[in-house]
Design an enzyme around this catalytic site. Sequence first.
Site, PDB file in Angstrom:
ATOM      1  N   CYS A   2       0.833  -1.199   0.000  1.00 17.27           N
ATOM      2  CA  CYS A   2       0.000   0.000   0.000  1.00 17.27           C
ATOM      3  C   CYS A   2       0.875   1.259   0.000  1.00 17.27           C
ATOM      4  O   CYS A   2       1.992   1.259   0.502  1.00 17.27           O
ATOM      5  CB  CYS A   2      -0.937   0.101   1.195  1.00 17.27           C
ATOM      6  SG  CYS A   2      -1.957  -1.354   1.416  1.00 17.27           S
ATOM      7  N   ARG A  27       3.214   0.237  -5.303  1.00 20.41           N
ATOM      8  CA  ARG A  27       3.058  -0.430  -4.004  1.00 20.41           C
ATOM      9  C   ARG A  27       1.777  -1.249  -3.908  1.00 20.41           C
ATOM     10  O   ARG A  27       1.616  -2.056  -2.993  1.00 20.41           O
ATOM     11  CB  ARG A  27       3.016   0.619  -2.891  1.00 20.41           C
ATOM     12  CG  ARG A  27       4.325   1.259  -2.711  1.00 20.41           C
ATOM     13  CD  ARG A  27       4.250   2.349  -1.691  1.00 20.41           C
ATOM     14  NE  ARG A  27       5.579   2.608  -1.237  1.00 20.41           N
ATOM     15  CZ  ARG A  27       6.108   2.167  -0.105  1.00 20.41           C
ATOM     16  NH1 ARG A  27       5.378   1.498   0.741  1.00 20.41           N
ATOM     17  NH2 ARG A  27       7.342   2.419   0.208  1.00 20.41           N
ATOM     18  N   TRP A  74      -2.928  -2.708  -1.546  1.00 20.74           N
ATOM     19  CA  TRP A  74      -2.602  -4.092  -1.890  1.00 20.74           C
ATOM     20  C   TRP A  74      -3.207  -4.906  -0.753  1.00 20.74           C
ATOM     21  O   TRP A  74      -2.744  -4.847   0.383  1.00 20.74           O
ATOM     22  CB  TRP A  74      -1.090  -4.272  -1.963  1.00 20.74           C
ATOM     23  CG  TRP A  74      -0.676  -5.641  -2.400  1.00 20.74           C
ATOM     24  CD1 TRP A  74      -0.550  -6.096  -3.689  1.00 20.74           C
ATOM     25  CD2 TRP A  74      -0.327  -6.748  -1.557  1.00 20.74           C
ATOM     26  NE1 TRP A  74      -0.137  -7.403  -3.686  1.00 20.74           N
ATOM     27  CE2 TRP A  74       0.006  -7.831  -2.392  1.00 20.74           C
ATOM     28  CE3 TRP A  74      -0.266  -6.922  -0.173  1.00 20.74           C
ATOM     29  CZ2 TRP A  74       0.392  -9.073  -1.898  1.00 20.74           C
ATOM     30  CZ3 TRP A  74       0.118  -8.170   0.312  1.00 20.74           C
ATOM     31  CH2 TRP A  74       0.450  -9.222  -0.545  1.00 20.74           C
ATOM     32  N   ASN A  98      -0.656   1.517   5.843  1.00 22.27           N
ATOM     33  CA  ASN A  98       0.155   0.549   5.118  1.00 22.27           C
ATOM     34  C   ASN A  98       0.724  -0.400   6.160  1.00 22.27           C
ATOM     35  O   ASN A  98       1.382   0.041   7.102  1.00 22.27           O
ATOM     36  CB  ASN A  98       1.283   1.274   4.370  1.00 22.27           C
ATOM     37  CG  ASN A  98       2.322   0.312   3.825  1.00 22.27           C
ATOM     38  OD1 ASN A  98       2.010  -0.839   3.522  1.00 22.27           O
ATOM     39  ND2 ASN A  98       3.557   0.777   3.713  1.00 22.27           N
ATOM     40  N   GLY A  99       0.467  -1.697   6.012  1.00 22.54           N
ATOM     41  CA  GLY A  99       1.003  -2.655   6.988  1.00 22.54           C
ATOM     42  C   GLY A  99      -0.095  -3.586   7.476  1.00 22.54           C
ATOM     43  O   GLY A  99      -1.154  -3.704   6.851  1.00 22.54           O
ATOM     44  N   GLU A 478      14.881 -18.191 -11.556  1.00 20.27           N
ATOM     45  CA  GLU A 478      14.440 -16.862 -11.972  1.00 20.27           C
ATOM     46  C   GLU A 478      13.529 -16.957 -13.210  1.00 20.27           C
ATOM     47  O   GLU A 478      12.501 -16.277 -13.288  1.00 20.27           O
ATOM     48  CB  GLU A 478      15.677 -15.982 -12.238  1.00 20.27           C
ATOM     49  CG  GLU A 478      15.408 -14.602 -12.774  1.00 20.27           C
ATOM     50  CD  GLU A 478      14.567 -13.726 -11.850  1.00 20.27           C
ATOM     51  OE1 GLU A 478      14.287 -14.117 -10.714  1.00 20.27           O
ATOM     52  OE2 GLU A 478      14.148 -12.650 -12.315  1.00 20.27           O
ATOM     53  N   LYS A 482       9.599 -15.713 -13.360  1.00 23.39           N
ATOM     54  CA  LYS A 482       9.106 -14.725 -14.338  1.00 23.39           C
ATOM     55  C   LYS A 482       7.866 -15.270 -15.049  1.00 23.39           C
ATOM     56  O   LYS A 482       6.892 -14.553 -15.249  1.00 23.39           O
ATOM     57  CB  LYS A 482      10.178 -14.381 -15.394  1.00 23.39           C
ATOM     58  CG  LYS A 482      11.342 -13.576 -14.893  1.00 23.39           C
ATOM     59  CD  LYS A 482      11.070 -12.080 -14.813  1.00 23.39           C
ATOM     60  CE  LYS A 482      10.895 -11.625 -13.408  1.00 23.39           C
ATOM     61  NZ  LYS A 482      12.009 -11.464 -12.549  1.00 23.39           N
ATOM     62  N   GLU A 485       4.852 -15.224 -12.554  1.00 27.63           N
ATOM     63  CA  GLU A 485       4.275 -13.936 -12.166  1.00 27.63           C
ATOM     64  C   GLU A 485       3.664 -13.173 -13.331  1.00 27.63           C
ATOM     65  O   GLU A 485       2.749 -12.393 -13.126  1.00 27.63           O
ATOM     66  CB  GLU A 485       5.275 -13.072 -11.376  1.00 27.63           C
ATOM     67  CG  GLU A 485       6.365 -12.413 -12.137  1.00 27.63           C
ATOM     68  CD  GLU A 485       7.191 -11.443 -11.257  1.00 27.63           C
ATOM     69  OE1 GLU A 485       8.378 -11.317 -11.525  1.00 27.63           O
ATOM     70  OE2 GLU A 485       6.653 -10.813 -10.327  1.00 27.63           O
ATOM     71  N   HIS A 501      15.030 -37.510  -8.516  1.00 30.07           N
ATOM     72  CA  HIS A 501      14.650 -37.759  -7.114  1.00 30.07           C
ATOM     73  C   HIS A 501      13.188 -37.410  -6.842  1.00 30.07           C
ATOM     74  O   HIS A 501      12.796 -37.218  -5.707  1.00 30.07           O
ATOM     75  CB  HIS A 501      15.577 -36.985  -6.177  1.00 30.07           C
ATOM     76  CG  HIS A 501      17.006 -37.390  -6.327  1.00 30.07           C
ATOM     77  ND1 HIS A 501      17.466 -38.624  -5.950  1.00 30.07           N
ATOM     78  CD2 HIS A 501      18.066 -36.741  -6.875  1.00 30.07           C
ATOM     79  CE1 HIS A 501      18.763 -38.717  -6.237  1.00 30.07           C
ATOM     80  NE2 HIS A 501      19.140 -37.587  -6.800  1.00 30.07           N
ATOM     81  N   LYS A 601       5.027  -3.747  -6.863  1.00 31.19           N
ATOM     82  CA  LYS A 601       6.462  -3.598  -7.110  1.00 31.19           C
ATOM     83  C   LYS A 601       7.266  -3.629  -5.819  1.00 31.19           C
ATOM     84  O   LYS A 601       8.346  -4.181  -5.774  1.00 31.19           O
ATOM     85  CB  LYS A 601       6.698  -2.276  -7.854  1.00 31.19           C
ATOM     86  CG  LYS A 601       8.129  -2.027  -8.243  1.00 31.19           C
ATOM     87  CD  LYS A 601       8.573  -2.983  -9.328  1.00 31.19           C
ATOM     88  CE  LYS A 601      10.035  -2.841  -9.679  1.00 31.19           C
ATOM     89  NZ  LYS A 601      10.531  -4.068 -10.335  1.00 31.19           N
TER      90      LYS A 601
END
Length: 606
Positions: A2, A27, A74, A98-99, A478, A482, A485, A501, A601
Amino acid sequence: MCGIVGITSNKQVTSSIINSLRKLEYRGYDSAGIATLNNGFINEVKCEGRVNALEKNLAKNKLQGNVGIGHVRWATHGIPSTINAHPHSSEKVSVVHNGIIENSTILKKYLIKKGHKFKSQTDTEVIVHLITEYLKKDDLKKTILKILKKLHGSFALGIIFKDEPDLIVGARRGSPLAVGYGPNENYLGSDSYALKSMTNKISYLNDGEFCVIKKDGVEFFDVKGLKINKKILELSSNEQTYDKGDYKHYMAKEIEEQPTTIKNCINEYIDKINSSINIFNFPWKSSEISSITLIGCGTAYHSCLMAKYWFEQLTSINISVDIASEFRYRNNRFNKETLYVFVSQSGETADTFAALDLCNKNKMKTCSVVNVVESSIARESKFVLPIHCGPEIGVASTKAFLGQMLVLYILCLKIGKMRNDINKKVYFTKIKSLFDLSKMLKKSLETESRIETICSSFVDIKGSMFLGRGYSFPIALEGALKLKELAYVHAEGYPAGEMKHGPLALIEEGMPVVVLAPRDQYYKKTISNMQEVIARGAKVLLITNKSKDEIYSENIWEKIEVENISDDLLPFLITVPLQKLAYYSALKKGYDIDKPRNLAKSVTVE
Ligand code: AGP
């Protein structure tokens, strides 16, 4: 996460709040809202969706006022909806937050008993009712001190009051908060970036502090409510303009910028004439460091993992890697001879910040590798290594990943040299290769058109696997992240040698599998593992580097070849096609590439 903003001024504040909220959308972007104070009444406009939607609503429902607070959300508690959007208000008070308030359920029960009625599913609403309750008996300052004691968890708050026509309270515990100073107006914001179009004069609140902002001045208080003085920092006033240019998305632009950002970073850190590494004022001698712990989240964690391979290869130092959200709650063995390195693009990631804070509290040696040099992580670290890649706007980290890896590689060379682990000849060869990196990256970007075609096979699938060994394993993680997301496809990064395995059971006819097998010391082993998945029906996309030598395997579905460079820099080159694979897969599906669902972000909640 947020983003919060507040302005008190002698002018109307709504449009400036909207401008700041746009900057804070990195945010969170599932809902947005504004509340202002006008003629002794709190009015709010909020909606599900982004700041654009809020602006449309405001065109219909004009908000007047010289004092106001705004928020981009968010969601943590309660679905993204208009009712759960901030600000949350009672007749007396309006709050942006925010939090997370960890004891919100207990507080809610207490407040309901007192007769308070709740409208939303958020944890934030308890703050509103708590303040309203305490204001019945106490003055404003006492109320703030009392509610801050009652609230558990981490938060940044912006609060306006019905009976205070020129006043905003800001409070910080855990989540960052900045105060800005303007002519006849003052500001509150989640970061200085949100305030930069209005001012370059900034102060930051430390943990536990709160402030009272009026248009002609700001007062700061510590945990006990005692008045404190704050430094006013002057940030560089030229606001960096950064737009998409002719690109469809920031992500596309940021991928293409990589040869330039890498070149800039190399020029910042390496003196071309004498090949020395410009890391000045490093506060510790090499004899004071016997081990390094690298800490980060998501993509930043992957760059840490990559660095582990380099440090182990080139130095004799002990090295460990940790995920920040795990590190912060483990029973760590703190060691005075360990250098703790925190890696973060934004420099605001809550878990990474908390891990840093923990190390600082234990008096450890802390260093950060960050992109945003004004960030909380940079400010709290004892030493900072910037990655110099410019603003990264796309939620999916691309150029910052390469930047983080580069700085960690340079740090590895520096430490290796300081400790005499790397001999002169090897050192000079490594530095020379670094100067080829930008050119080779540029050429590797030319794999574009092939990837555009290949990505059709990654769109409607049950899942995919990304396999690599050694240097290529962190890159496999990575690449999978990508694809997850951006294209919302289930993808797993795996060490190629681990497939037998268990995960090999997942391979079925036609499943696309990406195999990273550059021609390094792990090449032959990875090719054998590739054959094992091909034998079980996988459609293999092989990513390797150019060579005259044939690849000893049949039935490879597709092959992408990047340029040649020293083995330890090949991870940079093989990352590029993976970024493009995720980008084009998401584009084919019509998804919002720069703002993927459920993400933000900067991850400022734990
Ligand atoms: C990367 O594509 C992600 N969006 C995410 O994993 C990110 O790297 C992570 O949240 C850490 O962020 P930071 O670098 O700003 O600390």
